[in-house]
Design a protein around this motif. Structure first.
Motif, PDB file in Angstrom:
ATOM      1  N   UNK A 262      31.406  58.145  14.609  1.00  0.00           N
ATOM      2  CA  UNK A 262      32.601  57.978  14.958  1.00  0.00           C
ATOM      3  C   UNK A 262      32.944  57.166  16.332  1.00  0.00           C
ATOM      4  N   UNK A 263      32.161  57.907  17.286  1.00  0.00           N
ATOM      5  CA  UNK A 263      32.319  57.317  18.797  1.00  0.00           C
ATOM      6  C   UNK A 263      31.914  55.789  18.848  1.00  0.00           C
ATOM      7  N   UNK A 264      30.669  55.492  18.019  1.00  0.00           N
ATOM      8  CA  UNK A 264      30.098  54.069  18.170  1.00  0.00           C
ATOM      9  C   UNK A 264      31.022  53.298  17.433  1.00  0.00           C
ATOM     10  N   UNK A 265      31.814  53.647  16.309  1.00  0.00           N
ATOM     11  CA  UNK A 265      32.623  52.497  15.488  1.00  0.00           C
ATOM     12  C   UNK A 265      33.852  52.575  16.331  1.00  0.00           C
TER      13      UNK A 265
ATOM     14  N   UNK B 185      22.124  51.387  14.751  1.00  0.00           N
ATOM     15  CA  UNK B 185      22.816  50.330  14.175  1.00  0.00           C
ATOM     16  C   UNK B 185      23.235  50.829  12.712  1.00  0.00           C
ATOM     17  N   UNK B 186      22.184  51.433  12.244  1.00  0.00           N
ATOM     18  CA  UNK B 186      22.260  51.718  10.674  1.00  0.00           C
ATOM     19  C   UNK B 186      23.099  52.739  10.702  1.00  0.00           C
ATOM     20  N   UNK B 187      23.301  53.670  11.682  1.00  0.00           N
ATOM     21  CA  UNK B 187      24.324  54.813  11.650  1.00  0.00           C
ATOM     22  C   UNK B 187      25.598  54.183  11.798  1.00  0.00           C
ATOM     23  N   UNK B 188      25.725  53.163  12.655  1.00  0.00           N
ATOM     24  CA  UNK B 188      27.114  52.733  12.957  1.00  0.00           C
ATOM     25  C   UNK B 188      27.480  51.637  11.802  1.00  0.00           C
TER      26      UNK B 188
ATOM     27  N   UNK C  10      30.164  45.717   7.457  1.00  0.00           N
ATOM     28  CA  UNK C  10      28.874  46.033   8.011  1.00  0.00           C
ATOM     29  C   UNK C  10      28.716  44.971   9.300  1.00  0.00           C
ATOM     30  N   UNK C  11      28.139  44.962  10.185  1.00  0.00           N
ATOM     31  CA  UNK C  11      27.785  44.160  11.248  1.00  0.00           C
ATOM     32  C   UNK C  11      27.196  43.003  10.718  1.00  0.00           C
TER      33      UNK C  11
END
Length: 311
Positions: free
Chosen positions: A25-28, A214-217, A228-229
């Motif tokens: 949540x924080x990363x996104x 990044x997989x989690x993000x 997705x990125x």
């Protein structure tokens, strides 16, 4: 004993899940809700640097536009018409900026015989939209603006697009994804792949190094914002761009590294030109090299546009 082990494993699993959820949540949030600059700060900065002339802006002929995005909100745009011409350039600003930052390019193109459309990306300035997607949804917004302006100026008028930073990446994504209606593109300091860009920033400003982050993000980004990125990769679509493109970067840019522009220049087929300035931090090539920047644009237009122009 067995029950105790199961209990402990359950607690640890819940703890790990909670930590990953918080991190996701924080990363996104950092991506989706990246803080934009205060409009007054932008106006003051551009005025002090003499890139924004308030008197010119107040008296120039212009039209305020509200263009519907296919993504479900309105885009705030201004059609600047200092000249009696249909030739037009759409200018796409970078992330955290707004359309006032595009005025300096509007004045450049005015000197070259073009009117300009400046607009705010989603979630910037006066435009709608709840998140920033670094080109994923922005490319569709740009498509809507291009289509609107083409309807206004007609099929025979020259139409260009100038993008800076995220605006440049969005320009390439638009040009390489859709049946474009523009005649030429100028992309200043675009990233070639958003995954690589995020990794670069992450490794520069945080102790995190692993791509597992990044997989989690990506998992949370897909659920929360629908992409997705890896879907934000101008490098993957640059080969689809048929129209002439001018690539610009500066060697001093340590935010979006110059190699990203170089690799896309190499991959672009057909008419293209590259200019790499020695001086200029990120998105500062024009600020630090305004005369040579303008001369480069003129050379590009003379070589690839006017010799083949419909006008």
């Amino acid at each position: 004993m067995k029950k105790r082990v199961i209990y402990i494993v359950g607690i640890l699993s819940s703890l790990v899940t909670a930590i990953l959820t918080i991190f996701g949540v924080v990363a996104t949030n950092r991506l989706m809700y990246l803080k934009v600059k205060d409009p007054e700060v932008i106006i003051k900065r551009e005025t002090v640097a003499k890139r924004f002339d308030k008197t010119w802006y107040e008296f120039v002929r212009k039209e305020e536009l509200w263009i519907h995005s296919p993504n479900g909100y309105l885009l705030s745009a201004i059609y600047l018409k200092p000249l009696d011409t249909e030739r037009t350039v759409i200018i796409c600003h970078g992330v955290t900026e707004n359309k006032i930052n595009s005025i300096k390019y509007a004045r450049l193109f005015e000197r070259l015989g073009y009117n300009s459309v400046i607009y705010d990306h989603r979630r910037h300035g006066g435009s709608g939209g709840k998140t920033t997607s670094f080109g994923f949804y922005e490319k569709t917004d740009l498509q809507a603006i291009v289509h609107y302006i083409r309807e206004v100026i007609g099929d025979n008028a020259l139409l260009g697009i100038h993008g800076e930073s995220m605006g440049a990446a969005s320009t390439i994504l638009y040009a390489g994804t859709y049946e474009d209606e523009a005649d030429f593109y100028i992309v200043d300091c675009p990233f070639s792949d958003f995954t690589e860009q995020v990794l670069h920033v992450m490794r520069t400003v945080t102790p995190l190094r692993s791509t597992k982050v990044l997989r989690i993000a990506n998992l949370f980004l897909k659920v929360r914002d629908g992409y997705t990125l890896n879907l934000v990769s101008p490098r993957e679509v640059i080969k689809n761009v048929d129209k002439p493109m001018l690539f610009i970067h500066s060697l001093e840019d340590d935010f979006i590294l110059p190699y990203m522009t170089l690799e896309m220049y190499e991959a672009k087929l057909g008419d293209k030109m590259l200019k790499v300035f020695d001086v200029g931090a990120h998105a500062k090539s024009y600020n630090e090299n305004s005369k040579e920047y303008e001369e480069t644009v003129v050379k590009f237009l003379d070589k690839y546009i006017y010799s083949k122009s419909r006008l």
